[in-house]
Design a protein around this motif. Structure first.
Motif, PDB file in Angstrom:
ATOM      1  N   VAL A 123       0.839  -1.191   0.000  1.00  0.00           N
ATOM      2  CA  VAL A 123       0.000   0.000   0.000  1.00  0.00           C
ATOM      3  C   VAL A 123       0.883   1.253   0.000  1.00  0.00           C
ATOM      4  O   VAL A 123       0.602   2.225  -0.714  1.00  0.00           O
ATOM      5  CB  VAL A 123      -0.963  -0.012   1.206  1.00  0.00           C
ATOM      6  N   ALA A 124       1.964   1.246   0.758  1.00  0.00           N
ATOM      7  CA  ALA A 124       2.862   2.399   0.809  1.00  0.00           C
ATOM      8  C   ALA A 124       3.502   2.649  -0.557  1.00  0.00           C
ATOM      9  O   ALA A 124       3.564   3.793  -1.025  1.00  0.00           O
ATOM     10  CB  ALA A 124       3.940   2.188   1.870  1.00  0.00           C
ATOM     11  N   VAL A 125       3.979   1.616  -1.214  1.00  0.00           N
ATOM     12  CA  VAL A 125       4.603   1.759  -2.528  1.00  0.00           C
ATOM     13  C   VAL A 125       3.587   2.272  -3.543  1.00  0.00           C
ATOM     14  O   VAL A 125       3.881   3.177  -4.333  1.00  0.00           O
ATOM     15  CB  VAL A 125       5.230   0.423  -2.989  1.00  0.00           C
ATOM     16  N   LEU A 126       2.381   1.725  -3.542  1.00  0.00           N
ATOM     17  CA  LEU A 126       1.357   2.196  -4.461  1.00  0.00           C
ATOM     18  C   LEU A 126       0.991   3.656  -4.200  1.00  0.00           C
ATOM     19  O   LEU A 126       0.762   4.425  -5.130  1.00  0.00           O
ATOM     20  CB  LEU A 126       0.114   1.316  -4.379  1.00  0.00           C
ATOM     21  N   GLY A 127       0.946   4.043  -2.949  1.00  0.00           N
ATOM     22  CA  GLY A 127       0.657   5.440  -2.600  1.00  0.00           C
ATOM     23  C   GLY A 127       1.735   6.377  -3.122  1.00  0.00           C
ATOM     24  O   GLY A 127       1.437   7.451  -3.652  1.00  0.00           O
ATOM     25  N   ILE A 128       2.990   5.983  -3.004  1.00  0.00           N
ATOM     26  CA  ILE A 128       4.096   6.811  -3.503  1.00  0.00           C
ATOM     27  C   ILE A 128       4.030   6.924  -5.026  1.00  0.00           C
ATOM     28  O   ILE A 128       4.211   8.001  -5.588  1.00  0.00           O
ATOM     29  CB  ILE A 128       5.445   6.229  -3.039  1.00  0.00           C
ATOM     30  N   VAL A 129       3.747   5.827  -5.702  1.00  0.00           N
ATOM     31  CA  VAL A 129       3.647   5.841  -7.162  1.00  0.00           C
ATOM     32  C   VAL A 129       2.528   6.780  -7.616  1.00  0.00           C
ATOM     33  O   VAL A 129       2.700   7.585  -8.535  1.00  0.00           O
ATOM     34  CB  VAL A 129       3.445   4.412  -7.720  1.00  0.00           C
ATOM     35  N   VAL A 130       1.374   6.714  -6.963  1.00  0.00           N
ATOM     36  CA  VAL A 130       0.258   7.588  -7.314  1.00  0.00           C
ATOM     37  C   VAL A 130       0.636   9.050  -7.053  1.00  0.00           C
ATOM     38  O   VAL A 130       0.383   9.929  -7.884  1.00  0.00           O
ATOM     39  CB  VAL A 130      -1.018   7.195  -6.533  1.00  0.00           C
ATOM     40  N   PHE A 131       1.272   9.327  -5.930  1.00  0.00           N
ATOM     41  CA  PHE A 131       1.682  10.685  -5.585  1.00  0.00           C
ATOM     42  C   PHE A 131       2.659  11.239  -6.620  1.00  0.00           C
ATOM     43  O   PHE A 131       2.508  12.371  -7.087  1.00  0.00           O
ATOM     44  CB  PHE A 131       2.308  10.706  -4.181  1.00  0.00           C
ATOM     45  N   LEU A 132       3.659  10.460  -7.010  1.00  0.00           N
ATOM     46  CA  LEU A 132       4.634  10.908  -7.995  1.00  0.00           C
ATOM     47  C   LEU A 132       3.998  11.110  -9.370  1.00  0.00           C
ATOM     48  O   LEU A 132       4.313  12.057 -10.085  1.00  0.00           O
ATOM     49  CB  LEU A 132       5.791   9.919  -8.091  1.00  0.00           C
ATOM     50  N   THR A 133       3.081  10.233  -9.738  1.00  0.00           N
ATOM     51  CA  THR A 133       2.400  10.365 -11.028  1.00  0.00           C
ATOM     52  C   THR A 133       1.600  11.663 -11.076  1.00  0.00           C
ATOM     53  O   THR A 133       1.644  12.395 -12.072  1.00  0.00           O
ATOM     54  CB  THR A 133       1.474   9.164 -11.282  1.00  0.00           C
ATOM     55  N   LEU A 134       0.888  11.967 -10.027  1.00  0.00           N
ATOM     56  CA  LEU A 134       0.126  13.216  -9.979  1.00  0.00           C
ATOM     57  C   LEU A 134       1.053  14.430  -9.993  1.00  0.00           C
ATOM     58  O   LEU A 134       0.763  15.433 -10.636  1.00  0.00           O
ATOM     59  CB  LEU A 134      -0.772  13.246  -8.740  1.00  0.00           C
ATOM     60  N   GLY A 135       2.179  14.327  -9.291  1.00  0.00           N
ATOM     61  CA  GLY A 135       3.146  15.430  -9.264  1.00  0.00           C
ATOM     62  C   GLY A 135       3.744  15.690 -10.634  1.00  0.00           C
ATOM     63  O   GLY A 135       3.868  16.835 -11.071  1.00  0.00           O
ATOM     64  N   VAL A 136       4.110  14.634 -11.343  1.00  0.00           N
ATOM     65  CA  VAL A 136       4.658  14.795 -12.693  1.00  0.00           C
ATOM     66  C   VAL A 136       3.598  15.373 -13.629  1.00  0.00           C
ATOM     67  O   VAL A 136       3.884  16.243 -14.442  1.00  0.00           O
ATOM     68  CB  VAL A 136       5.205  13.445 -13.219  1.00  0.00           C
ATOM     69  N   GLY A 137       2.381  14.906 -13.509  1.00  0.00           N
ATOM     70  CA  GLY A 137       1.296  15.438 -14.343  1.00  0.00           C
ATOM     71  C   GLY A 137       1.067  16.913 -14.082  1.00  0.00           C
ATOM     72  O   GLY A 137       0.912  17.710 -15.014  1.00  0.00           O
ATOM     73  N   TRP A 182       1.941  22.677 -15.600  1.00  0.00           N
ATOM     74  CA  TRP A 182       2.545  23.956 -15.233  1.00  0.00           C
ATOM     75  C   TRP A 182       3.517  24.394 -16.325  1.00  0.00           C
ATOM     76  O   TRP A 182       3.513  25.544 -16.747  1.00  0.00           O
ATOM     77  CB  TRP A 182       3.256  23.808 -13.891  1.00  0.00           C
ATOM     78  N   PHE A 183       4.336  23.459 -16.806  1.00  0.00           N
ATOM     79  CA  PHE A 183       5.311  23.780 -17.838  1.00  0.00           C
ATOM     80  C   PHE A 183       4.610  24.203 -19.122  1.00  0.00           C
ATOM     81  O   PHE A 183       4.978  25.181 -19.762  1.00  0.00           O
ATOM     82  CB  PHE A 183       6.226  22.590 -18.103  1.00  0.00           C
ATOM     83  N   ARG A 184       3.577  23.471 -19.525  1.00  0.00           N
ATOM     84  CA  ARG A 184       2.861  23.792 -20.768  1.00  0.00           C
ATOM     85  C   ARG A 184       2.144  25.130 -20.667  1.00  0.00           C
ATOM     86  O   ARG A 184       1.925  25.800 -21.660  1.00  0.00           O
ATOM     87  CB  ARG A 184       1.875  22.699 -21.111  1.00  0.00           C
ATOM     88  N   ALA A 185       1.766  25.520 -19.454  1.00  0.00           N
ATOM     89  CA  ALA A 185       1.066  26.790 -19.265  1.00  0.00           C
ATOM     90  C   ALA A 185       2.026  27.973 -19.230  1.00  0.00           C
ATOM     91  O   ALA A 185       1.606  29.107 -19.152  1.00  0.00           O
ATOM     92  CB  ALA A 185       0.243  26.748 -17.979  1.00  0.00           C
ATOM     93  N   GLY A 186       3.311  27.718 -19.282  1.00  0.00           N
ATOM     94  CA  GLY A 186       4.264  28.818 -19.310  1.00  0.00           C
ATOM     95  C   GLY A 186       5.216  28.796 -18.150  1.00  0.00           C
ATOM     96  O   GLY A 186       6.273  29.371 -18.212  1.00  0.00           O
ATOM     97  N   GLY A 187       4.879  28.147 -17.076  1.00  0.00           N
ATOM     98  CA  GLY A 187       5.770  28.009 -15.942  1.00  0.00           C
ATOM     99  C   GLY A 187       6.217  29.355 -15.407  1.00  0.00           C
ATOM    100  O   GLY A 187       5.510  30.333 -15.446  1.00  0.00           O
ATOM    101  N   ASP A 188       7.423  29.404 -14.954  1.00  0.00           N
ATOM    102  CA  ASP A 188       7.993  30.597 -14.362  1.00  0.00           C
ATOM    103  C   ASP A 188       9.169  31.036 -15.206  1.00  0.00           C
ATOM    104  O   ASP A 188      10.285  31.105 -14.735  1.00  0.00           O
ATOM    105  CB  ASP A 188       8.431  30.308 -12.925  1.00  0.00           C
TER     106      ASP A 188
END
Length: 166
Positions: free
Chosen positions: A24-38, A43-49
């Motif tokens: 469960v911990a590994v799956l939670g980390i994978v989901v968290f990282l996937t959402l973060g990358v998305g 953010w990058f496509r919108a122009g970022g900083d």
């Protein structure tokens, strides 16, 4: 022949259930990282900083060429600029104009060459470190009057323009 029977004590105890906590911990980390990358991709496509910057090496020029380009979104009541006018896509021989306020943050747009425009004499794509780097890259370009650089967090988007005021 008699049937085989295992000795007493073997197999008498039930196998304990597997613990699912690490899975469960590994799956939670994978989901968290996937959402973060998305989210980072959006953010990058919108122009970022992005940090546009440029300079004007001649003090007698009243128009400062110090911004990398138009905003990608329009405010209320304003039309978004034509993407084909974005200075990220300008080529040598084309011209740009400063559409920003006098003395304020300039906004370059690709335009037809004419009075009050800047002709691109040289375009240097790749990482830039700022004003000194842009001035050094344009120093050997004959006839240039201004330089302009665009510096973003992603070095592959950086460029320097050596310009001649018309």
């Amino acid at each position: 022949m008699p049937d085989y029977e295992p000795p007493a004590g073997h197999g008498a105890e039930p196998i304990p259930p597997r613990r699912r906590g690490p899975l469960v911990a590994v799956l939670g980390i994978v989901v968290f990282l996937t959402l973060g990358v998305g989210a980072g991709g959006l953010w990058f496509r919108a122009g970022g900083d992005e940090t546009p910057a440029a300079s004007d090496p001649t003090p007698n020029v009243t128009v400062s060429v110090s911004s990398a380009g138009p905003a990608t979104s329009a405010g209320p009541g304003l039309a978004a600029p034509d993407p084909s006018a974005n200075p990220r896509f300008v080529e040598v021989g084309q011209c740009v104009r400063n559409n920003g306020p006098a003395g304020g943050k300039p906004e370059l747009l690709i335009t037809e060459c004419g009075p009050q425009t800047y002709e691109v004499l040289l375009r240097v794509d790749g990482p830039t470190t700022g004003k000194k780097d842009a001035a050094a890259k344009c120093a050997s370009v004959g006839g240039y009057t201004n330089w302009f650089f665009f510096d973003s967090d992603l070095d592959t988007l950086d460029f320097v323009l050596c310009l001649k005021q018309r």
